[in-house]
Design a protein around this motif. Structure first.
Motif, short mmCIF file in Angstrom:
data_model
loop_
_atom_site.label_atom_id
_atom_site.label_comp_id
_atom_site.label_asym_id
_atom_site.label_seq_id
_atom_site.Cartn_x
_atom_site.Cartn_y
_atom_site.Cartn_z
N SER A 41 0.83 -1.20 0.00
CA SER A 41 0.00 0.00 0.00
C SER A 41 0.87 1.26 0.00
CB SER A 41 -0.92 0.01 1.22
OG SER A 41 -0.16 0.06 2.41
N PHE A 44 0.92 4.67 1.34
CA PHE A 44 -0.24 4.82 2.22
C PHE A 44 -0.19 3.77 3.32
CE2 PHE A 44 -1.22 6.32 -2.01
CZ PHE A 44 -1.67 7.60 -1.76
N THR A 46 -2.73 1.85 4.49
CA THR A 46 -3.52 0.65 4.21
C THR A 46 -3.85 0.57 2.72
OG1 THR A 46 -5.67 1.71 4.51
CG2 THR A 46 -4.60 0.80 6.50
N ASP A 48 -6.85 0.06 1.59
CA ASP A 48 -8.08 0.85 1.41
C ASP A 48 -7.77 2.32 1.21
OD1 ASP A 48 -9.67 -1.40 1.63
OD2 ASP A 48 -10.12 -1.09 3.76
N GLU A 49 -6.83 2.84 1.98
CA GLU A 49 -6.44 4.24 1.87
C GLU A 49 -5.79 4.49 0.49
OE1 GLU A 49 -3.39 7.24 4.14
OE2 GLU A 49 -4.23 5.60 5.32
N MET A 50 -4.94 3.58 0.06
CA MET A 50 -4.28 3.70 -1.24
C MET A 50 -5.32 3.65 -2.36
SD MET A 50 -3.21 1.65 -4.09
CE MET A 50 -3.25 0.02 -3.44
N THR A 51 -6.25 2.72 -2.26
CA THR A 51 -7.27 2.58 -3.31
C THR A 51 -8.11 3.84 -3.41
OG1 THR A 51 -7.30 0.19 -2.95
CG2 THR A 51 -9.14 1.13 -4.15
N ASP A 52 -8.51 4.40 -2.28
CA ASP A 52 -9.31 5.63 -2.30
C ASP A 52 -8.53 6.78 -2.93
OD1 ASP A 52 -11.58 7.33 -1.60
OD2 ASP A 52 -10.25 8.16 -0.07
N ALA A 53 -7.27 6.93 -2.56
CA ALA A 53 -6.47 8.05 -3.04
C ALA A 53 -6.03 7.90 -4.50
CB ALA A 53 -5.24 8.23 -2.16
N ASP A 58 -13.53 1.94 -4.13
CA ASP A 58 -13.20 0.92 -3.14
C ASP A 58 -12.81 -0.42 -3.76
OD1 ASP A 58 -15.68 0.25 -4.06
OD2 ASP A 58 -16.66 0.23 -2.11
N SER A 123 -14.21 9.35 -5.69
CA SER A 123 -14.16 9.73 -4.28
C SER A 123 -13.65 11.17 -4.16
CB SER A 123 -13.26 8.78 -3.47
OG SER A 123 -11.90 9.09 -3.67
N ARG A 125 -11.56 12.49 -2.13
CA ARG A 125 -10.10 12.53 -1.96
C ARG A 125 -9.39 12.37 -3.30
NH1 ARG A 125 -6.34 8.54 1.76
NH2 ARG A 125 -4.45 9.77 1.57
#
Length: 151
Positions: A41, A44, A46, A48-53, A58, A123, A125
């Motif tokens: 990641s 980032f 996590t 999830d955080e990487m995927t969002d950014a 998701d 998203s 972000r």
């Protein structure tokens, strides 16, 4: 040496620096995609955080998708670096394709329309990062790749 020759040398030097920076950046982003394909990641905390950014949704991209992007970025870097040969028609065509693709991606990002080429990239972000980081980077890489044609 006349002023015109000095200016030409300076322009040539800037083209060389710009294209080298572009090659390094493209390869760095390719390495990052390989790392993501292997489950990292970074940078980032996590996935999830990487995927969002980075993706804007998701759904985590598959390793195959990450490796495909890494491969395309590597080919783009190779063409920008002057391969297969600096003056070959294939290389010039590839560099123009790289620049067009990156400039188009920048235009979509600046206009908030990245979802046209990457469904689900919506998203808040991601949209903020797309306008402030990803799109300017794509535009700079497009310019840098074109600089490689003039060294």
């Amino acid at each position: 040496m006349g002023n015109n020759k000095k200016r030409l040398l300076l322009a040539s030097d800037w083209s060389r620096v710009g294209s080298r920076a572009t090659v390094g950046t493209l390869l760095g982003i390719a390495v990052l995609h390989v790392a993501w394909g292997r489950g990292s990641s970074f940078p980032f905390a996590t996935v999830d955080e990487m995927t969002d950014a980075v993706v804007g949704g998701d759904v985590v991209p598959s390793p195959t998708a990450c490796y495909a992007v890494a491969g395309l970025l590597t080919v783009a870097a190779a063409a920008t670096a002057g391969l297969p040969t600096p003056r070959s028609r294939l290389r010039r065509l590839a560099v123009k394709g790289v620049a067009t693709t990156l400039a188009g991606r920048a235009a979509l990002g600046f206009s908030g329309r990245t979802e046209m080429v990457s469904p689900g990239s919506a998203s808040p972000r991601f949209l903020r990062l797309d306008r402030s980081v990803y799109s300017p980077l794509c535009l700079a890489l497009a310019a840098g790749s074109l600089m490689s044609l003039h060294r």
